[in-house]
Design a protein around this motif. Structure first.
Motif, PDB file in Angstrom:
ATOM      1  N   LEU A  51      25.054 -56.492 -21.738  1.00 52.31           N
ATOM      2  CA  LEU A  51      25.000 -56.542 -23.199  1.00 52.31           C
ATOM      3  C   LEU A  51      24.879 -55.120 -23.750  1.00 52.31           C
ATOM      4  N   ASN A  52      24.954 -55.018 -25.072  1.00 50.97           N
ATOM      5  CA  ASN A  52      24.966 -53.675 -25.668  1.00 50.97           C
ATOM      6  C   ASN A  52      23.591 -53.007 -25.753  1.00 50.97           C
ATOM      7  N   PHE A 175      17.232 -55.569 -17.977  1.00 52.27           N
ATOM      8  CA  PHE A 175      17.351 -54.132 -17.692  1.00 52.27           C
ATOM      9  C   PHE A 175      17.891 -53.401 -18.911  1.00 52.27           C
ATOM     10  N   SER A 176      17.510 -52.132 -19.036  1.00 46.87           N
ATOM     11  CA  SER A 176      18.037 -51.275 -20.107  1.00 46.87           C
ATOM     12  C   SER A 176      18.838 -50.132 -19.494  1.00 46.87           C
ATOM     13  N   GLY A 188      22.976 -49.848 -23.694  1.00 55.39           N
ATOM     14  CA  GLY A 188      23.360 -50.990 -22.877  1.00 55.39           C
ATOM     15  C   GLY A 188      22.172 -51.677 -22.246  1.00 55.39           C
ATOM     16  N   GLY A 189      22.417 -52.896 -21.771  1.00 54.39           N
ATOM     17  CA  GLY A 189      21.367 -53.654 -21.111  1.00 54.39           C
ATOM     18  C   GLY A 189      21.967 -54.828 -20.363  1.00 54.39           C
ATOM     19  N   ALA A 190      21.117 -55.584 -19.694  1.00 54.66           N
ATOM     20  CA  ALA A 190      21.601 -56.742 -18.943  1.00 54.66           C
ATOM     21  C   ALA A 190      20.507 -57.787 -18.805  1.00 54.66           C
ATOM     22  N   TYR A 227      27.113 -58.886 -29.170  1.00 51.14           N
ATOM     23  CA  TYR A 227      26.229 -58.064 -28.343  1.00 51.14           C
ATOM     24  C   TYR A 227      26.980 -57.567 -27.106  1.00 51.14           C
ATOM     25  N   ARG A 228      28.322 -57.497 -27.207  1.00 51.14           N
ATOM     26  CA  ARG A 228      29.118 -57.145 -26.022  1.00 51.14           C
ATOM     27  C   ARG A 228      28.986 -55.670 -25.676  1.00 51.14           C
TER      28      ARG A 228
END
Ligand SMILES: *Cc1c(COP(=O)(O)O)cnc(C)c1O
Length: 376
Positions: A51-52, A175-176, A188-190, A227-228
């Motif tokens: 994600l962004n 995660f960032s 970004g993140g996940a 949020y891509r």
């Protein structure tokens, strides 16, 4: 200025980004799945959604767990987004106190749940500075009380708890990829998980709640967001992940040097990493003894003036005026003391042992000058 943390951008990263920029597709392409797959393999989970930002990741994680009008239990010693995202998802936030390592106190969490475990939508823990929370104890509480767990591992990509990667053990791991974090994709993140349904929901919400049916026909089945993460950012992330372990090794080398030099000094304590854990060493916190609390501003300024980019992690979230307006005055003793004591000194792969030696000498010199003592 030697920053408290810093990204590493090498020629491979630059080439990866330039190549991605020349691609036909800049966003919504194949690099996204490729990065997600690489994250799954690295962390040891089945599913990932990039994600962004980690803030977006937290927001969608809370939404996927339906925390609306429920309570989210979390730590105040974190970046504001951990609690903010719960509010964005319509939850009420309640803060649990921390231990002396800055991580949520699992015993206080248990006391809270023993008193009343009704209407709790989720627990969100944070692996402060990269040092894992006591996951076994926390997971068994979550199981006993049937509450979902989010692990905000924004500091902790690459950290290990009992042979498992941090972020892989909770229902959802976050995660960032902000430049100060272990790897970067600019912003970004996940979210990672072994739960297919949760990740599918999060992927839907990442892109407007719309999915394609056939040809031009699509359907919107939920109120989603944009949020891509772009393919260009993913190209950087893929390359960053390849060298993460090397970067962590360098951080460990700096941190080990500090650990040794700071042993039994008269000014502050440090956080010991237990033998069943490995920390990403995202931050190197020093915890000033109480007689220095009242002089922290002077100490901070002197360090900055000496070219040492210290920072404080964190002002307890409940201390922000927004939260005071929302919940009134909250006071948690350990979090309060942690905030008074903590200073993060530079520790990252871009600095040398020489830098670390200089920082150690300066820190000792400045603390010696300021050892006047406060009335406490
Ligand atoms: C950095 C950070 C975030 C937010 O990350 P962004 O990618 O900047 O949105 C959330 N939680 C913690 C613990 C962080 O350190």
């Amino acid at each position: 200025m030697i920053a408290y943390s810093h990204q590493n951008i090498d020629k491979c990263d630059i080439d990866a980004v330039i190549n991605a920029l020349k691609d036909e597709i800049l966003t919504g392409g194949k690099k996204i799945e490729e990065f997600e797959q690489a994250l799954c393999e690295y962390v040891g989970v089945k599913y990932a959604c990039v994600l962004n930002s980690a803030t977006s990741a937290l927001h969608l994680a809370y939404l996927s767990l339906n925390v609306k009008e429920k309570i989210v239990l979390t730590t105040p010693i974190t970046f504001a987004a951990t609690a903010n995202a719960a509010l964005m998802a319509g939850a009420k936030v309640e803060f649990i106190d921390v231990k002396s390592d800055g991580n949520i106190d699992e015993k206080k969490l248990e006391q809270r749940l023993k008193q009343d475990s009704k209407n709790i939508g989720a627990i969100c823990v944070v692996d402060y500075a990269g040092n894992s929370v006591e996951m076994d104890e926390i997971l068994s509480l979550c199981k006993k009380y049937n509450i979902a767990l989010i692990d905000d591992a924004s500091h902790a990509l690459g950290s290990i708890y009992k042979n498992k990667k941090v972020g892989s053990m909770a229902d959802l791991g976050i995660f960032s990829f902000h430049p100060v974090k272990p790897i970067t994709t600019f912003e970004g993140g996940a979210v990672v998980s072994n739960d297919k349904e949760l990740i599918e929901k999060i992927k839907l919400l990442r892109s407007h709640g719309i999915y394609k049916k056939r040809l031009w026909d699509s359907d919107m089945i939920d109120l989603g967001y944009n949020y891509r993460l772009s393919d260009v950012a993913c190209a950087l992330g893929i390359n960053q992940l390849k060298k993460l372990d090397q970067m962590l090794e360098k951080r460990e080398e700096i941190a080990k040097f500090y650990d040794k030099e700071f042993e039994k000094n008269p000014y502050f304590s440090t956080i010991k990493i237990k033998n069943y854990k490995k920390s990403s060493r995202h931050l190197y916190p020093i915890l000033l003894y109480p007689e220095f609390y009242c002089q922290k501003e002077i100490i901070f300024e002197k360090l900055i003036n000496a070219g040492i980019g210290v920072q404080v992690h964190y002002k307890p979230t409940y201390e922000f005026s927004f939260y005071k307006n929302l919940y009134g005055n909250v006071f948690l003793e350990n979090a309060d003391n942690f905030y008074k004591a903590e200073l993060s000194i530079p520790c990252h792969q871009e600095m040398t042992l020489e830098n670390a030696r200089f920082i150690k000498d300066k820190v000792f010199e400045i603390l010696k000058q300021n050892k006047k003592g406060c009335k406490i």
